[in-house]
Design a protein around this motif. Sequence first.
Motif, PDB file in Angstrom:
ATOM      1  N   SER A  34       0.831  -1.213   0.000  1.00  0.00           N
ATOM      2  CA  SER A  34       0.000   0.000   0.000  1.00  0.00           C
ATOM      3  C   SER A  34       0.865   1.262   0.000  1.00  0.00           C
ATOM      4  CB  SER A  34      -0.927  -0.018   1.211  1.00  0.00           C
ATOM      5  OG  SER A  34      -1.734   1.134   1.233  1.00  0.00           O
ATOM      6  N   ALA A  35       1.923   1.271   0.790  1.00  0.00           N
ATOM      7  CA  ALA A  35       2.824   2.422   0.821  1.00  0.00           C
ATOM      8  C   ALA A  35       3.484   2.627  -0.539  1.00  0.00           C
ATOM      9  CB  ALA A  35       3.885   2.235   1.904  1.00  0.00           C
ATOM     10  N   ALA A  36       3.848   1.542  -1.191  1.00  0.00           N
ATOM     11  CA  ALA A  36       4.459   1.641  -2.522  1.00  0.00           C
ATOM     12  C   ALA A  36       3.444   2.188  -3.534  1.00  0.00           C
ATOM     13  CB  ALA A  36       4.974   0.275  -2.969  1.00  0.00           C
ATOM     14  N   GLN A  37       2.221   1.729  -3.459  1.00  0.00           N
ATOM     15  CA  GLN A  37       1.177   2.248  -4.355  1.00  0.00           C
ATOM     16  C   GLN A  37       0.944   3.730  -4.100  1.00  0.00           C
ATOM     17  OE1 GLN A  37      -1.929  -0.541  -3.333  1.00  0.00           O
ATOM     18  NE2 GLN A  37      -1.418  -1.909  -5.027  1.00  0.00           N
ATOM     19  N   ASP A  38       0.847   4.113  -2.821  1.00  0.00           N
ATOM     20  CA  ASP A  38       0.638   5.521  -2.470  1.00  0.00           C
ATOM     21  C   ASP A  38       1.789   6.397  -2.958  1.00  0.00           C
ATOM     22  OD1 ASP A  38      -1.710   4.762  -1.218  1.00  0.00           O
ATOM     23  OD2 ASP A  38      -0.915   4.968   0.826  1.00  0.00           O
ATOM     24  N   ALA A  39       3.009   5.842  -2.942  1.00  0.00           N
ATOM     25  CA  ALA A  39       4.193   6.587  -3.370  1.00  0.00           C
ATOM     26  C   ALA A  39       4.376   6.542  -4.890  1.00  0.00           C
ATOM     27  CB  ALA A  39       5.438   6.033  -2.679  1.00  0.00           C
ATOM     28  N   LYS A  40       3.500   5.831  -5.567  1.00  0.00           N
ATOM     29  CA  LYS A  40       3.542   5.715  -7.037  1.00  0.00           C
ATOM     30  C   LYS A  40       4.768   4.944  -7.534  1.00  0.00           C
ATOM     31  CE  LYS A  40       0.052   8.877  -7.844  1.00  0.00           C
ATOM     32  NZ  LYS A  40      -0.746   8.597  -6.679  1.00  0.00           N
ATOM     33  N   VAL A  41       5.138   3.905  -6.771  1.00  0.00           N
ATOM     34  CA  VAL A  41       6.182   2.991  -7.238  1.00  0.00           C
ATOM     35  C   VAL A  41       5.491   1.977  -8.147  1.00  0.00           C
ATOM     36  CG1 VAL A  41       7.852   1.208  -6.586  1.00  0.00           C
ATOM     37  CG2 VAL A  41       7.620   3.277  -5.188  1.00  0.00           C
ATOM     38  N   GLU A  42       6.039   1.799  -9.312  1.00  0.00           N
ATOM     39  CA  GLU A  42       5.455   0.909 -10.299  1.00  0.00           C
ATOM     40  C   GLU A  42       5.394  -0.523  -9.789  1.00  0.00           C
ATOM     41  OE1 GLU A  42       7.954   3.000 -10.609  1.00  0.00           O
ATOM     42  OE2 GLU A  42       7.975   4.011 -12.546  1.00  0.00           O
ATOM     43  N   ALA A  43       4.258  -1.188 -10.028  1.00  0.00           N
ATOM     44  CA  ALA A  43       4.078  -2.584  -9.615  1.00  0.00           C
ATOM     45  C   ALA A  43       5.147  -3.476 -10.236  1.00  0.00           C
ATOM     46  CB  ALA A  43       2.676  -3.069  -9.991  1.00  0.00           C
ATOM     47  N   GLU A  44       5.569  -3.151 -11.454  1.00  0.00           N
ATOM     48  CA  GLU A  44       6.607  -3.938 -12.130  1.00  0.00           C
ATOM     49  C   GLU A  44       7.915  -3.904 -11.349  1.00  0.00           C
ATOM     50  OE1 GLU A  44       3.623  -2.422 -15.009  1.00  0.00           O
ATOM     51  OE2 GLU A  44       4.934  -1.396 -13.591  1.00  0.00           O
ATOM     52  N   ILE A  45       8.230  -2.760 -10.795  1.00  0.00           N
ATOM     53  CA  ILE A  45       9.460  -2.632 -10.010  1.00  0.00           C
ATOM     54  C   ILE A  45       9.371  -3.488  -8.754  1.00  0.00           C
ATOM     55  CG2 ILE A  45      10.807  -1.040  -8.574  1.00  0.00           C
ATOM     56  CD1 ILE A  45      10.511   1.037 -10.793  1.00  0.00           C
ATOM     57  N   LEU A  46       8.208  -3.508  -8.130  1.00  0.00           N
ATOM     58  CA  LEU A  46       8.058  -4.334  -6.922  1.00  0.00           C
ATOM     59  C   LEU A  46       8.275  -5.808  -7.234  1.00  0.00           C
ATOM     60  CD1 LEU A  46       5.010  -2.619  -5.197  1.00  0.00           C
ATOM     61  CD2 LEU A  46       7.454  -2.287  -4.732  1.00  0.00           C
ATOM     62  N   GLU A  47       7.761  -6.289  -8.370  1.00  0.00           N
ATOM     63  CA  GLU A  47       7.981  -7.693  -8.734  1.00  0.00           C
ATOM     64  C   GLU A  47       9.446  -7.953  -9.051  1.00  0.00           C
ATOM     65  OE1 GLU A  47       6.380 -10.343  -8.163  1.00  0.00           O
ATOM     66  OE2 GLU A  47       4.463  -9.426  -7.747  1.00  0.00           O
ATOM     67  N   LEU A  48      10.104  -7.007  -9.726  1.00  0.00           N
ATOM     68  CA  LEU A  48      11.532  -7.183  -9.996  1.00  0.00           C
ATOM     69  C   LEU A  48      12.318  -7.277  -8.687  1.00  0.00           C
ATOM     70  CD1 LEU A  48      12.080  -4.719 -12.991  1.00  0.00           C
ATOM     71  CD2 LEU A  48      11.928  -7.230 -13.081  1.00  0.00           C
ATOM     72  N   ILE A  49      11.952  -6.465  -7.708  1.00  0.00           N
ATOM     73  CA  ILE A  49      12.591  -6.508  -6.386  1.00  0.00           C
ATOM     74  C   ILE A  49      12.401  -7.890  -5.769  1.00  0.00           C
ATOM     75  CG2 ILE A  49      12.302  -5.713  -3.988  1.00  0.00           C
ATOM     76  CD1 ILE A  49      11.820  -2.891  -5.162  1.00  0.00           C
ATOM     77  N   ARG A  50      11.175  -8.395  -5.826  1.00  0.00           N
ATOM     78  CA  ARG A  50      10.883  -9.695  -5.209  1.00  0.00           C
ATOM     79  C   ARG A  50      11.647 -10.822  -5.895  1.00  0.00           C
ATOM     80  NH1 ARG A  50       5.116  -7.546  -5.629  1.00  0.00           N
ATOM     81  NH2 ARG A  50       4.880  -6.437  -3.646  1.00  0.00           N
ATOM     82  N   ILE A  51      11.702 -10.772  -7.207  1.00  0.00           N
ATOM     83  CA  ILE A  51      12.417 -11.821  -7.943  1.00  0.00           C
ATOM     84  C   ILE A  51      13.916 -11.728  -7.670  1.00  0.00           C
ATOM     85  CG2 ILE A  51      13.024 -12.709 -10.222  1.00  0.00           C
ATOM     86  CD1 ILE A  51      10.229 -11.660 -11.166  1.00  0.00           C
ATOM     87  N   ARG A  52      14.466 -10.525  -7.742  1.00  0.00           N
ATOM     88  CA  ARG A  52      15.927 -10.387  -7.581  1.00  0.00           C
ATOM     89  C   ARG A  52      16.378 -10.793  -6.187  1.00  0.00           C
ATOM     90  NH1 ARG A  52      20.191 -11.901  -8.926  1.00  0.00           N
ATOM     91  NH2 ARG A  52      22.030 -10.608  -8.671  1.00  0.00           N
ATOM     92  N   ALA A  53      15.682 -10.354  -5.158  1.00  0.00           N
ATOM     93  CA  ALA A  53      16.053 -10.753  -3.796  1.00  0.00           C
ATOM     94  C   ALA A  53      15.939 -12.270  -3.641  1.00  0.00           C
ATOM     95  CB  ALA A  53      15.179 -10.044  -2.771  1.00  0.00           C
ATOM     96  N   SER A  54      14.906 -12.847  -4.229  1.00  0.00           N
ATOM     97  CA  SER A  54      14.719 -14.299  -4.139  1.00  0.00           C
ATOM     98  C   SER A  54      15.818 -15.049  -4.882  1.00  0.00           C
ATOM     99  CB  SER A  54      13.338 -14.683  -4.679  1.00  0.00           C
ATOM    100  OG  SER A  54      12.320 -14.076  -3.903  1.00  0.00           O
ATOM    101  N   GLN A  55      16.290 -14.491  -5.989  1.00  0.00           N
ATOM    102  CA  GLN A  55      17.440 -15.089  -6.684  1.00  0.00           C
ATOM    103  C   GLN A  55      18.666 -15.071  -5.777  1.00  0.00           C
ATOM    104  OE1 GLN A  55      17.640 -12.527 -10.137  1.00  0.00           O
ATOM    105  NE2 GLN A  55      16.686 -14.070 -11.459  1.00  0.00           N
TER     106      GLN A  55
END
Length: 161
Positions: free
Chosen positions: A32-53
């Motif tokens: 929710s904070a990321a959405q409110d701050a206008k961080v792109e959903a695509e960036i959030l998924e890239l973050i999740r994938i990269r950290a998981s890698q």
Amino acid sequence: MSNDHSISRVALKKTTPDVSAAMGSLHATAVSAAQDAKVEAEILELIRIRASQLNGCAFCLDMHTKDARAAGETEQRIYALNAWRETPFFSERERAALALTEAVTLVHGGHVPDTVYAEAAEVFDEAQIAALIWAATVINAYNRIAIATRMAPGGYQPVKK
């Protein structure tokens, strides 16, 4: 390191439902904070994938690559994410977010360098940087949960929207 997966592991949601629910709330609040701050959903998924890698979390890689594809992410970018610095496939904002994610994930390797933070600050405002840090922190926590409890990859399916 043993690859023996015969030992049964604790089911955290069942054993500690209140803590599991709190973790879910933290995740939802961070999104929710990321959405409110206008961080792109695509960036959030890239973050999740990269950290998981970086963490070697098979369960989270399975989940978040499926979510990314369902949201329209390309196979090419997902496959190249391990080598994002060497490709032309990622925007300046994505590169800054990925560098910050790597620094947060690998904090034991030299903390979060000022240069990495400064690069992020060039393309993200404070609320966005805070959201990126929370996103990286939450996925790192989930990686550790999935790895410690040996959550099995393969069964997750994205929620159809």
